[in-house]
Design a protein around this motif. Sequence first.
Motif, PDB file in Angstrom:
ATOM      1  N   PHE A  68      -2.598  10.254   7.731  1.00  0.00           N
ATOM      2  CA  PHE A  68      -3.008   9.184   8.642  1.00  0.00           C
ATOM      3  C   PHE A  68      -4.071   8.295   8.008  1.00  0.00           C
ATOM      4  O   PHE A  68      -4.162   7.106   8.329  1.00  0.00           O
ATOM      5  N   ALA A  69      -4.860   8.842   7.111  1.00  0.00           N
ATOM      6  CA  ALA A  69      -5.925   8.065   6.460  1.00  0.00           C
ATOM      7  C   ALA A  69      -5.481   7.407   5.166  1.00  0.00           C
ATOM      8  O   ALA A  69      -6.275   6.727   4.513  1.00  0.00           O
ATOM      9  N   SER A  70      -4.219   7.557   4.785  1.00  0.00           N
ATOM     10  CA  SER A  70      -3.750   7.069   3.492  1.00  0.00           C
ATOM     11  C   SER A  70      -3.432   5.576   3.521  1.00  0.00           C
ATOM     12  O   SER A  70      -3.134   5.004   4.582  1.00  0.00           O
ATOM     13  N   PRO A  71      -3.456   4.920   2.359  1.00  0.00           N
ATOM     14  CA  PRO A  71      -3.076   3.498   2.295  1.00  0.00           C
ATOM     15  C   PRO A  71      -1.646   3.238   2.748  1.00  0.00           C
ATOM     16  O   PRO A  71      -1.374   2.222   3.399  1.00  0.00           O
ATOM     17  N   HIS A  72      -0.728   4.141   2.418  1.00  0.00           N
ATOM     18  CA  HIS A  72       0.659   3.956   2.850  1.00  0.00           C
ATOM     19  C   HIS A  72       0.758   3.950   4.371  1.00  0.00           C
ATOM     20  O   HIS A  72       1.495   3.149   4.963  1.00  0.00           O
ATOM     21  N   ALA A  73       0.032   4.848   5.021  1.00  0.00           N
ATOM     22  CA  ALA A  73       0.073   4.893   6.476  1.00  0.00           C
ATOM     23  C   ALA A  73      -0.542   3.640   7.086  1.00  0.00           C
ATOM     24  O   ALA A  73      -0.031   3.106   8.077  1.00  0.00           O
ATOM     25  N   ARG A  74      -1.629   3.169   6.506  1.00  0.00           N
ATOM     26  CA  ARG A  74      -2.232   1.935   7.027  1.00  0.00           C
ATOM     27  C   ARG A  74      -1.248   0.771   6.928  1.00  0.00           C
ATOM     28  O   ARG A  74      -1.107  -0.019   7.863  1.00  0.00           O
ATOM     29  N   GLU A  75      -0.558   0.672   5.788  1.00  0.00           N
ATOM     30  CA  GLU A  75       0.441  -0.380   5.629  1.00  0.00           C
ATOM     31  C   GLU A  75       1.612  -0.182   6.593  1.00  0.00           C
ATOM     32  O   GLU A  75       2.079  -1.122   7.239  1.00  0.00           O
ATOM     33  N   GLY A  76       2.088   1.059   6.704  1.00  0.00           N
ATOM     34  CA  GLY A  76       3.227   1.331   7.575  1.00  0.00           C
ATOM     35  C   GLY A  76       2.928   1.075   9.037  1.00  0.00           C
ATOM     36  O   GLY A  76       3.743   0.464   9.748  1.00  0.00           O
ATOM     37  N   MET A  77       1.755   1.512   9.495  1.00  0.00           N
ATOM     38  CA  MET A  77       1.406   1.302  10.900  1.00  0.00           C
ATOM     39  C   MET A  77       1.141  -0.169  11.189  1.00  0.00           C
ATOM     40  O   MET A  77       1.509  -0.684  12.251  1.00  0.00           O
ATOM     41  N   THR A  78       0.509  -0.862  10.243  1.00  0.00           N
ATOM     42  CA  THR A  78       0.272  -2.297  10.422  1.00  0.00           C
ATOM     43  C   THR A  78       1.596  -3.050  10.483  1.00  0.00           C
ATOM     44  O   THR A  78       1.797  -3.921  11.342  1.00  0.00           O
ATOM     45  N   ALA A  79       2.526  -2.707   9.592  1.00  0.00           N
ATOM     46  CA  ALA A  79       3.836  -3.354   9.594  1.00  0.00           C
ATOM     47  C   ALA A  79       4.567  -3.092  10.903  1.00  0.00           C
ATOM     48  O   ALA A  79       5.197  -3.992  11.472  1.00  0.00           O
ATOM     49  N   PHE A  80       4.465  -1.865  11.377  1.00  0.00           N
ATOM     50  CA  PHE A  80       5.122  -1.523  12.647  1.00  0.00           C
ATOM     51  C   PHE A  80       4.551  -2.350  13.795  1.00  0.00           C
ATOM     52  O   PHE A  80       5.296  -2.927  14.597  1.00  0.00           O
ATOM     53  N   LEU A  81       3.232  -2.424  13.872  1.00  0.00           N
ATOM     54  CA  LEU A  81       2.601  -3.159  14.970  1.00  0.00           C
ATOM     55  C   LEU A  81       2.842  -4.666  14.850  1.00  0.00           C
ATOM     56  O   LEU A  81       2.903  -5.373  15.859  1.00  0.00           O
ATOM     57  N   GLU A  82       2.994  -5.149  13.624  1.00  0.00           N
ATOM     58  CA  GLU A  82       3.265  -6.580  13.398  1.00  0.00           C
ATOM     59  C   GLU A  82       4.758  -6.897  13.400  1.00  0.00           C
ATOM     60  O   GLU A  82       5.150  -8.043  13.179  1.00  0.00           O
ATOM     61  N   ARG A  83       5.574  -5.876  13.606  1.00  0.00           N
ATOM     62  CA  ARG A  83       7.043  -6.038  13.671  1.00  0.00           C
ATOM     63  C   ARG A  83       7.601  -6.675  12.394  1.00  0.00           C
ATOM     64  O   ARG A  83       8.369  -7.627  12.434  1.00  0.00           O
ATOM     65  N   ARG A  84       7.164  -6.151  11.257  1.00  0.00           N
ATOM     66  CA  ARG A  84       7.676  -6.626   9.963  1.00  0.00           C
ATOM     67  C   ARG A  84       8.037  -5.432   9.104  1.00  0.00           C
ATOM     68  O   ARG A  84       7.698  -4.278   9.430  1.00  0.00           O
TER      69      ARG A  84
END
Length: 244
Positions: A222-238
């Motif tokens: 959950f604290a990893s860079p990949h997760a930050r990118e993945g969750m941000t992409a999910f919330l931004e619908r991209r």
Amino acid sequence: MTLIGRTRARGIETLTLDSPHNRNALSAALVGELASCLADCAKEDAVRAIVLTHTGNTFSAGADLKDPPDPAALVGLLRQIVELGKPVVARVTGHVRAGGLGLLAACDIAAASTESTFAFTEVRIGLAPAVISLTLLPRTDPRALARHYLTGERFDAAEAARIGLVTTAGDDVDDVLEPILDGLRRAAPEALAETKQLLTARVLETFDRDAAHLTALSARLFASPHAREGMTAFLERRDPSWLV
């Protein structure tokens, strides 16, 4: 705000996930309230069994990305369901994603409607189905689970039943559940508790062996860079940056 509805009929306590704003996602608040309701049910002699169901078209969308539960709290909830001295029956008439599947697998019996869909979406947002593996790995077909864990594909209720994720599926989930709940009402409470212990021993061995490691893995991912990118992409619908 109450996130869990409660009703009782002929010894069956129904707990209803009722958090429509986030599709019954496993927020810190929902996990805490559900744990409290289950603890109450455990003390009630009048409760023979518990049905866990939901409002809306989603049983649970998985962890709430805006207010995720502490991994240890989710482990505690899953273990509480497994250890509870009363059968817990999942009633699903909608979609189940990610962490919601761990909740489903913690239940002793699970029935789904043919309209239900399922997906382990963790890998698509840079995570892994870590903590929920405590209930899924001992109870689900390993070859099928490998495919669904690794691809994040959506699958239907027939496949969920085939691989052991749910017990049974049908067009009308209440028709499917009727003989199951009737059987639980006819069973002696002490016999149910002892029989459940026989059935859950292997699952609890998995908790004892792997809970600390999987909790740490979940927190790290959950604290990893990949997760930050993945969750941000999910919330931004991209699409996430790693898509090829």
